[in-house]
Design an enzyme around this catalytic site. Structure first.
Site, PDB file in Angstrom:
ATOM      1  N   ILE A  47       0.834  -1.194   0.000  1.00  0.00           N
ATOM      2  CA  ILE A  47       0.000   0.000   0.000  1.00  0.00           C
ATOM      3  C   ILE A  47       0.874   1.250   0.000  1.00  0.00           C
ATOM      4  CG2 ILE A  47      -0.227  -0.121   2.531  1.00  0.00           C
ATOM      5  CD1 ILE A  47      -3.090   1.068   2.209  1.00  0.00           C
ATOM      6  N   CYS A  48       0.341   2.323  -0.592  1.00  0.00           N
ATOM      7  CA  CYS A  48       0.970   3.643  -0.576  1.00  0.00           C
ATOM      8  C   CYS A  48       2.272   3.644  -1.387  1.00  0.00           C
ATOM      9  CB  CYS A  48       1.159   4.086   0.874  1.00  0.00           C
ATOM     10  SG  CYS A  48       1.522   5.839   1.090  1.00  0.00           S
ATOM     11  N   ALA A  49       3.408   3.848  -0.729  1.00  0.00           N
ATOM     12  CA  ALA A  49       4.704   3.851  -1.408  1.00  0.00           C
ATOM     13  C   ALA A  49       5.293   2.452  -1.538  1.00  0.00           C
ATOM     14  CB  ALA A  49       5.683   4.753  -0.657  1.00  0.00           C
TER      15      ALA A  49
ATOM     16  N   ALA B 157      -2.613  -0.879  -3.108  1.00  0.00           N
ATOM     17  CA  ALA B 157      -3.621   0.107  -2.709  1.00  0.00           C
ATOM     18  C   ALA B 157      -2.979   1.484  -2.627  1.00  0.00           C
ATOM     19  CB  ALA B 157      -4.244  -0.280  -1.373  1.00  0.00           C
TER      20      ALA B 157
END
Length: 187
Positions: free
Chosen positions: A101-103, A150
C-alpha cells in the site's frame, strides 16, 4: 488458519500497518509483525512498535501472505533490504499473495514481481520500477494475480478488508465492514 507477515522497517506508515494487522486479526488471521532490522521499529510519525519476530526468524515460519506498509522512508528501507527482496521474489515464485500500500509497491517493483497493473499513492508511481506494469488511478485497491496494491493511508481499512475477502472470504469481510460501521461512512 491463514497467516500473514507484515514487514516493518523504520519509517513505516503506522495507519497502514496497524489498521491492517487489527482488521486481519479480527478476521481470525494469524498476523506477525516482522521487524526487518530489529524488534522495535519507529514509524514515520514516531510511534514505536514492538515486532512479534525479526526478519532473521522469518524463515522458520510459514505465511500465506506478506503485507508491505508504505510510508517514507519505511518503503524505501524495505526496498533497499536484499533479504526482503529475496523473500518477496520467493513468495511470488510460489504464487503466494503479496500486498503493498501507498509507497510500498516500490518494493514489488524493485523485486520485479509486478504483473500487468498496480496502484500506489497518487503521484508516487514515477518512483516505482514498474517494468511493463501499468499504473491505474481508477481503483483504490487493485488485484493482479497474486499481487494486491492500494493507494494510501485513508484506504487502509478498504485494503485490509480486501485482503480478508481474499484470504478468508467475502462473508467475513462484509461482516467486519458492518461491525466497524463502514457502510455508514460510505452512505
Amino acid at each position: 488458519m491463514k497467516s500473514v507477515a507484515i514487514l516493518l522497517a523504520d519509517g513505516f506508515e503506522e495507519i497502514e500497518a496497524l489498521a491492517t494487522a487489527d482488521i486481519l486479526r479480527r478476521a481470525g488471521v494469524a498476523v506477525s509483525l516482522v521487524g526487518v532490522n530489529q524488534n522495535f521499529i519507529r514509524g514515520t510519525h514516531d510511534i514505536i512498535v514492538k515486532s512479534d519476530i525479526t526478519l532473521d526468524e522469518f524463515g522458520d515460519k510459514s505465511f500465506d501472505m506478506i503485507v508491505l506498509p508504505g510510508g517514507l522512508p519505511g518503503a524505501s528501507n524495505l526496498a533497499l533490504n536484499k533479504n526482503v527482496i529475496e523473500i518477496v521474489r520467493d513468495f511470488d515464485s510460489k504464487g503466494k499473495f503479496l500486498a503493498a500500500i501507498c509507497a510500498a509497491p516500490m518494493v514489488l517493483g524493485e523485486a520485479g514481481v509486478l504483473k500487468d497493473s498496480f496502484t500506489c499513492y497518487p503521484g508516487f508511481e514515477s518512483n516505482i520500477k514498474a517494468g511493463s506494469a501499468k499504473y491505474t488511478s481508477e481503483k483504490n485497491v487493485v488485484k493482479d494475480k497474486n499481487i494486491i496494491t492500494a493507494k494510501g493511508p485513508a484506504l487502509s481499512l478498504e485494503f485490509a478488508l480486501f485482503i480478508v475477502s481474499e484470504l478468508v472470504g467475502k462473508q467475513t469481510s462484509d461482516s467486519l465492514k458492518s461491525d466497524l460501521l463502514l457502510e455508514l461512512v460510505n452512505a
